[in-house]
Design a protein around this motif. Structure first.
Motif, PDB file in Angstrom:
ATOM      1  N   PHE A 661       0.823  -1.211   0.000  1.00 49.50           N
ATOM      2  CA  PHE A 661       0.000   0.000   0.000  1.00 49.50           C
ATOM      3  C   PHE A 661       0.863   1.270   0.000  1.00 49.50           C
ATOM      4  N   LEU A 662       1.852   1.341   0.895  1.00 50.74           N
ATOM      5  CA  LEU A 662       2.612   2.582   1.060  1.00 50.74           C
ATOM      6  C   LEU A 662       3.601   2.829  -0.066  1.00 50.74           C
ATOM      7  N   ARG A 663       4.190   1.782  -0.629  1.00 53.68           N
ATOM      8  CA  ARG A 663       5.228   1.965  -1.651  1.00 53.68           C
ATOM      9  C   ARG A 663       4.658   2.355  -3.003  1.00 53.68           C
ATOM     10  N   ARG A 664       3.327   2.380  -3.126  1.00 52.63           N
ATOM     11  CA  ARG A 664       2.757   2.867  -4.383  1.00 52.63           C
ATOM     12  C   ARG A 664       3.034   4.356  -4.577  1.00 52.63           C
ATOM     13  N   ARG A 665       3.068   5.120  -3.464  1.00 53.35           N
ATOM     14  CA  ARG A 665       3.356   6.554  -3.547  1.00 53.35           C
ATOM     15  C   ARG A 665       4.702   6.914  -2.923  1.00 53.35           C
ATOM     16  N   LEU A 666       5.104   6.179  -1.912  1.00 57.57           N
ATOM     17  CA  LEU A 666       6.378   6.439  -1.238  1.00 57.57           C
ATOM     18  C   LEU A 666       7.373   5.366  -1.661  1.00 57.57           C
ATOM     19  N   ARG A 667       7.879   5.523  -2.881  1.00 62.38           N
ATOM     20  CA  ARG A 667       8.714   4.484  -3.475  1.00 62.38           C
ATOM     21  C   ARG A 667       9.989   4.264  -2.675  1.00 62.38           C
ATOM     22  N   GLN A 668      10.537   5.318  -2.047  1.00 67.38           N
ATOM     23  CA  GLN A 668      11.789   5.170  -1.323  1.00 67.38           C
ATOM     24  C   GLN A 668      11.633   4.497   0.028  1.00 67.38           C
ATOM     25  N   LEU A 669      10.389   4.278   0.476  1.00 66.30           N
ATOM     26  CA  LEU A 669      10.148   3.668   1.785  1.00 66.30           C
ATOM     27  C   LEU A 669      10.480   2.176   1.743  1.00 66.30           C
ATOM     28  N   VAL A 670      11.129   1.676   2.814  1.00 67.08           N
ATOM     29  CA  VAL A 670      11.459   0.261   2.968  1.00 67.08           C
ATOM     30  C   VAL A 670      10.712  -0.266   4.186  1.00 67.08           C
ATOM     31  N   VAL A 671       9.959  -1.364   3.998  1.00 67.60           N
ATOM     32  CA  VAL A 671       9.158  -1.936   5.074  1.00 67.60           C
ATOM     33  C   VAL A 671       9.762  -3.277   5.462  1.00 67.60           C
ATOM     34  N   LEU A 672      10.227  -3.388   6.699  1.00 65.09           N
ATOM     35  CA  LEU A 672      10.763  -4.627   7.244  1.00 65.09           C
ATOM     36  C   LEU A 672       9.839  -5.139   8.339  1.00 65.09           C
ATOM     37  N   SER A 673       9.846  -6.442   8.515  1.00 61.91           N
ATOM     38  CA  SER A 673       9.097  -7.024   9.629  1.00 61.91           C
ATOM     39  C   SER A 673      10.030  -7.243  10.818  1.00 61.91           C
ATOM     40  N   GLN A 674       9.428  -7.294  11.990  1.00 66.52           N
ATOM     41  CA  GLN A 674      10.229  -7.504  13.199  1.00 66.52           C
ATOM     42  C   GLN A 674      10.964  -8.845  13.153  1.00 66.52           C
ATOM     43  N   ALA A 675      10.349  -9.836  12.490  1.00 66.09           N
ATOM     44  CA  ALA A 675      10.972 -11.155  12.439  1.00 66.09           C
ATOM     45  C   ALA A 675      12.191 -11.182  11.522  1.00 66.09           C
ATOM     46  N   GLU A 676      12.319 -10.203  10.619  1.00 63.73           N
ATOM     47  CA  GLU A 676      13.445 -10.182   9.697  1.00 63.73           C
ATOM     48  C   GLU A 676      14.703  -9.562  10.302  1.00 63.73           C
ATOM     49  N   ILE A 677      14.595  -8.948  11.453  1.00 64.66           N
ATOM     50  CA  ILE A 677      15.743  -8.296  12.083  1.00 64.66           C
ATOM     51  C   ILE A 677      16.436  -9.299  12.992  1.00 64.66           C
ATOM     52  N   PRO A 678      17.741  -9.507  12.874  1.00 67.70           N
ATOM     53  CA  PRO A 678      18.449 -10.461  13.736  1.00 67.70           C
ATOM     54  C   PRO A 678      18.318 -10.084  15.213  1.00 67.70           C
ATOM     55  N   ASP A 679      18.398 -11.094  16.065  1.00 68.48           N
ATOM     56  CA  ASP A 679      18.217 -10.873  17.507  1.00 68.48           C
ATOM     57  C   ASP A 679      19.338 -10.040  18.120  1.00 68.48           C
ATOM     58  N   ASP A 680      20.522 -10.013  17.497  1.00 69.92           N
ATOM     59  CA  ASP A 680      21.641  -9.299  18.103  1.00 69.92           C
ATOM     60  C   ASP A 680      21.709  -7.827  17.701  1.00 69.92           C
ATOM     61  N   ARG A 681      20.695  -7.330  17.018  1.00 79.47           N
ATOM     62  CA  ARG A 681      20.672  -5.924  16.613  1.00 79.47           C
ATOM     63  C   ARG A 681      19.743  -5.130  17.515  1.00 79.47           C
ATOM     64  N   MET A 682      20.179  -3.943  17.921  1.00 82.86           N
ATOM     65  CA  MET A 682      19.385  -3.049  18.756  1.00 82.86           C
ATOM     66  C   MET A 682      18.572  -2.114  17.871  1.00 82.86           C
ATOM     67  N   VAL A 683      17.272  -1.986  18.183  1.00 84.90           N
ATOM     68  CA  VAL A 683      16.351  -1.189  17.378  1.00 84.90           C
ATOM     69  C   VAL A 683      15.803  -0.058  18.235  1.00 84.90           C
ATOM     70  N   LYS A 684      15.793   1.169  17.668  1.00 82.20           N
ATOM     71  CA  LYS A 684      15.213   2.326  18.344  1.00 82.20           C
ATOM     72  C   LYS A 684      14.207   2.982  17.414  1.00 82.20           C
ATOM     73  N   ILE A 685      12.989   3.194  17.909  1.00 78.92           N
ATOM     74  CA  ILE A 685      11.932   3.837  17.123  1.00 78.92           C
ATOM     75  C   ILE A 685      12.151   5.346  17.210  1.00 78.92           C
ATOM     76  N   SER A 686      12.523   5.969  16.085  1.00 75.96           N
ATOM     77  CA  SER A 686      12.788   7.407  16.063  1.00 75.96           C
ATOM     78  C   SER A 686      11.577   8.211  15.616  1.00 75.96           C
ATOM     79  N   ASN A 687      10.656   7.621  14.845  1.00 80.88           N
ATOM     80  CA  ASN A 687       9.437   8.294  14.399  1.00 80.88           C
ATOM     81  C   ASN A 687       8.304   7.284  14.408  1.00 80.88           C
TER      82      ASN A 687
END
Length: 695
Positions: A661-687
Motif C-alpha cells: 500500500f505505502l510503496r505505491r506513492r512512497l517508493r523510497q520507503l522500505v518496510v521490514l518485519s520484526q521477524a526479519e531483524i536479527p536478535d543481536d541488533r538493537m532497534v530504536k523507534i525514532s518516528n
C-alpha cells in the motif's frame, strides 16, 4: 639508487637517473657565480643560456593543454630568478673591476645589448631599461600574481564540490576506485599548483626591484671607481660604466620579462583540449562577419586624409581576404554535408519477409540528433562507456545482468531530448546539452547561477544548465556539477534499479541457475523443478527485486525453498519465508555494522486497526487509507531530515499489506518485519506513524 648502469647486455653505459642531477648542478652553478669571479666568455655562455632557458619556458607554457602539465613551473620560476640574480652579481663584479678597459671587458653579450640595442646612447638605454622594468613589475607580474591568488582561492573553495562530484560518479558506477583516486589527486595537485604560483610570482616582482637597485649601485660604483681609481674623467666614466650597466640590466630584464609572460600564460589559460595558440587562432578567426566588420573600419580609417593610407588599406585587404576564404570554406563544407545527407536512388522495394519483423527491445535509449555524439563510436561516445559501467555495477549489486541497451537516434524527438524505454514503453525522459554542465542544487548553495533552469531527471532536484565558464563558480557556491553524459547515465542507473523486477525474465533466471549449478548442482536439481517451477522461482525473485532486495544470495534462496518441500504455499508466502532467511542481508543493506538501528514504527492503536482490516479481507477504508498515507509521508520526511534510513518496522503479518500500500506513492520507503531483524541488533523507534491519532 642507481646512477650508472654498467651491464654489458644493455648495449653500453647509461645514466637512468641523470635528470636527478639537474637540480644540484644548477645550484652549484648559481653558488659558483655568487662566489667565484667569472671570465667574460663564461658570462657570455651563462647569459645566452639564460635567454634560451626563458624562451623554452615560454614555449612550454604555451603548448601545454592544462596547468598541471607544467606542474614544475613554480620551481622553475624560483631557479630562473636565482640564476638571473647570480648573473647580476657576477656581471656586477666584472663591470666594476674591468669596466675601465672598454665595453668588451664584461663580455660580448653585455656589450651588444649596451651598444647595438640602444645605439650606444646611455640615456636611451636607461629609458628602455626603466620601461622594461615597469612593464614587468606593474603589468605582467602584478596581473599574473593576482590571477594566481584568485585561482588558488577558487580552487580551495571548489575542492568540496569537486570531491562530491567524484563521490557521486563513484557511487553511480561511472568510474572505478582507481579513477576516483586519480581525480582526487588531480584536484589536490591543482590547489597546490595555484598556491605555489601565488607565492612564486613574488620572486619575479622582487627580481624587478633588485634590478633597479643593482643598476643604481653599478652606476654610482662605476663613477666612483672610474674617477678615483682609474683616473677617468667624469663624463668618460659615466658613459663607460652606464652603458655597461644598461647592457647588463637589459640582458637580465628581457629574460625576466619572458618568464613573467610565461607565468601569466600558465595561470590565465582555460583548460581545454587545445593549446594557447590554437585557442587564439580558432576563436579569433571563427566568424567571417567579424573580420568583414574589422576590414570595413580599417578601410574607413585608411581613407582619412593624413593617415598612413597604404598601411591601413593593406590590412583592410588582408582581413577581407581572410574573411572571404573562411566563408568560402564554410560554404564548401555545407555543400559536402548536403551531398552526403541526400538519399541515394531508391532501389526496387522487395517483398515483405520475416526479416522485416522487428522484436521489441527490452531496454532502449532513443536520443535527439544533438545527443548523437554522446553515443556515436566514431565521435566521443562517452555515454556508451558509462552505460557499460552502470550495467556492470548493477550486476554486482543486484545479482543479475540487465539486458543490453539498444540505442538509436529519433528525429521526431527534440534535439536535446532522450527517452529510456522498457519493453517498448517509455519509462523515463529528460534533456541533456553536450558541452554544458548541469549544476544540481543539493539544498545548501550560497549563490545563484545564470542559465537554463530545470530539474535533475533522476531525483527531481532543482538544477541549472550552465556554460563551462561557470563550472568553478558553481562548485564554489556548493552545487554538484556534472556533464551531460553523467546526467543521462545517472538517470539510466536510477531507472534500472526501479524497474529491475520487470527485466528479470525466465531466460535470466535460467542463466542464474546455470551459473549456480557449477558449485551446487544437486541443490538446483532438488528445487527446480521438483519443489517449485521455474515460473514460480521467477515470480519470487521478482517480488524480492520489487522491494529493492538483491538476489545475489541465490544459494540461500534455494535452500529456503528446498526446506519447504511438499508444503510449499503460494508465491507471496514463499517470498515472505525467503525474506526471513535473508533477514541479516536486508538489515545490513540499510544498517551496516552493529550500530543502533533508528527506524520508524506504527502506533499500537493504529496497528490494531490495521490488523482487524487484514483479518476482514485486507481492504482499508478510504478515510483510514488517506490518513495512513499522509502520516507515513510526514514521518518519512522527519526520518530523512534527521539523516536516518527510510525504514519502517512492523509486525510480520502486516508487512506485505503495508509494503504494497505505502510503496505505491512512497517508493523510497522500505518496510521490514520484526521477524526479519536479527536478535543481536538493537532497534530504536525514532518516528511513529499514527502518533497524533493515538494522542
Amino acid at each position: 639508487m642507481k646512477f650508472l648502469n654498467l651491464n654489458p647486455a644493455s648495449g653500453g653505459f647509461s645514466l637512468p637517473a641523470g635528470r636527478v642531477l639537474a637540480g644540484p648542478v644548477l645550484i652549484l652553478l648559481i653558488m659558483s657565480m655568487l662566489i667565484l669571479p667569472l671570465p667574460p666568455f663564461a658570462l657570455d655562455l651563462f647569459f645566452t643560456f639564460n635567454i634560451a632557458l626563458s624562451l623554452m619556458v615560454l614555449l612550454v607554457s604555451m603548448f601545454t593543454l592544462r596547468a598541471l602539465d607544467f606542474a614544475a613551473f613554480p620551481a622553475v620560476l624560483l631557479f630562473t630568478t636565482l640564476l638571473r640574480l647570480a648573473l647580476n652579481v657576477a656581471s656586477t663584479r666584472v663591470v666594476l673591476m674591468e669596466g675601465h678597459n672598454g665595453g668588451a671587458a664584461a663580455g660580448k653579450v653585455i656589450e651588444a645589448f649596451g651598444q647595438f640595442l640602444v645605439g650606444g646612447n646611455f640615456a636611451v638605454g636607461l629609458v628602455v631599461f626603466l620601461i622594461l622594468v615597469v612593464i614587468n613589475f606593474m603589468v605582467i607580474t602584478k596581473g599574473a600574481g593576482r590571477i594566481a591568488e584568485v585561482g588558488a582561492r577558487f580552487m580551495l573553495d571548489a575542492m568540496p564540490g569537486k570531491q562530491m562530484a567524484i563521490d557521486a560518479d563513484l557511487n553511480a558506477g561511472l568510474i572505478g576506485e582507481e579513477d576516483a583516486r586519480a581525480r582526487r589527486t588531480e584536484v589536490s595537485q591543482e590547489a597546490d599548483f595555484y598556491g605555489s604560483m601565488d607565492g612564486a610570482s613574488k620572486f619575479v616582482r622582487g627580481d624587478a626591484v633588485a634590478g633597479l637597485v643593482i643598476m643604481a649601485v653599478n652606476v654610482i660604483g662605476g663613477l666612483l671607481i672610474g674617477t678615483m681609481q682609474h683616473d677617468l674623467s667624469f663624463g668618460e666614466a659615466a658613459r663607460t660604466y652606464t652603458l655597461l650597466t644598461i647592457g647588463d640590466g637589459l640582458v637580465a630584464q628581457i629574460p625576466a620579462l619572458v618568464i613573467s609572460t610565461a607565468a601569466g600564460v600558465t595561470v590565465s589559460r582555460v583548460n581545454t583540449d587545445q593549446d594557447v595558440g590554437q585557442q587564439m587562432i580558432e576563436q579569433l578567426l571563427t566568424n567571417p562577419r567579424v573580420l568583414y566588420l574589422a576590414a570595413g573600419v580599417m578601410g574607413l580609417l585608411g581613407l582619412v586624409p593624413g593617415m598612413p593610407n597604404l598601411v591601413f588599406l593593406l590590412f583592410t585587404a588582408a582581413l577581407a581576404g581572410i574573411a572571404w576564404m573562411m566563408g568560402k570554406r564554410r560554404d564548401d563544407e555545407l555543400v559536402r554535408e548536403q551531398m552526403v545527407s541526400e538519399p541515394a536512388a531508391q532501389p526496387q522495394v522487395p517483398e515483405a519477409s520475416w526479416d522485416d519483423v522487428e522484436l521489441i527491445d527490452t531496454l532502449g535509449l532513443e536520443v535527439g540528433h544533438r545527443l548523437i555524439p554522446l553515443v556515436d563510436q566514431r565521435q566521443e561516445a562517452e555515454l556508451l562507456g558509462r552505460i557499460k559501467s552502470v550495467r556492470k555495477k548493477f550486476a554486482k549489486e543486484v545479482g543479475f545482468l540487465p539486458p543490453v541497451v539498444h540505442i538509436r537516434d529519433d528525429l521526431e524527438l527534440s534535439p536535446n531530448t532522450y527517452v529510456i524505454t522498457l519493453k517498448g514503453a517509455e519509462v523515463g525522459r529528460g534533456e541533456a546539452y553536450p558541452g554544458k554542465w548541469l549544476a544540481i542544487n543539493p539544498g545548501q548553495v550560497t549563490g545563484e547561477l545564470q542559465g537554463e533552469i530545470t530539474e535533475e531527471p533522476a531525483f527531481g532536484l532543482p538544477a541549472v544548465w550552465i556554460d563551462s565558464t561557470q563550472r568553478e563558480q558553481a562548485q564554489v557556491y556548493g552545487y554538484t556539477v556534472v556533464d551531460a553524459g553523467t546526467v543521462v547515465a545517472t538517470h539510466f542507473n536510477h531507472l534500472l534499479h526501479r524497474h529491475c523486477a520487470e527485466m528479470l525474465g525466465r531466460q535470466e533466471v535460467q542463466q542464474l541457475l546455470d551459473k549456480l549449478s557449477g558449485d551446487s548442482n544437486s541443490l538446483v536439481e532438488e528445487v527446480v523443478p521438483k519443489t517449485v517451477s521455474l515460473t514460480t522461482l521467477q515470480r519470487i525473485l521478482q517480488n524480492l527485486l520489487d522491494e529493492d532486495v538483491p538476489i545475489r544470495d541465490l544459494r540461500t534462496i534455494l535452500d529456503t525453498l528446498a526446506d519447504q518441500g511438499e508444503q510449499a504455499g503460494d508465491v507471496h508466502e514463499l517470498t515472505a519465508r525467503v525474506r526471513l532467511a535473508l533477514g541479516r542481508v536486508l538489515t545490513h543493506q540499510w544498517f551496516p555494522g552493529n550500530a543502533e538501528m533508528r527506524v520508524m514504527g506504527i502506533d499500537s492503536q493504529l496497528e490494531q486497526v490495521l490488523s482487524q482490516a487484514l483479518e476482514g479481507g485486507g481492504a482499508l477504508e478510504p478515510g483510514l487509507a488517506d490518513t495512513l498515507m499522509a502520516q507515513a509521508a510526514a514521518a518519512l520526511d522527519r526520518q530523512e531530515t534527521a539523516g536516518d534510513p527510510p525504514v519502517l518496522v512492523v509486525r510480520h503479518g502486516l508487512r506485505p499489506l503495508l509494503s504494497h500500500f505505502l510503496r505505491r506513492r512512497l517508493r523510497q520507503l522500505v518496510v521490514l518485519s520484526q521477524a526479519e531483524i536479527p536478535d543481536d541488533r538493537m532497534v530504536k523507534i525514532s518516528n511513529v506513524i499514527g502518533e497524533r491519532t493515538a494522542a
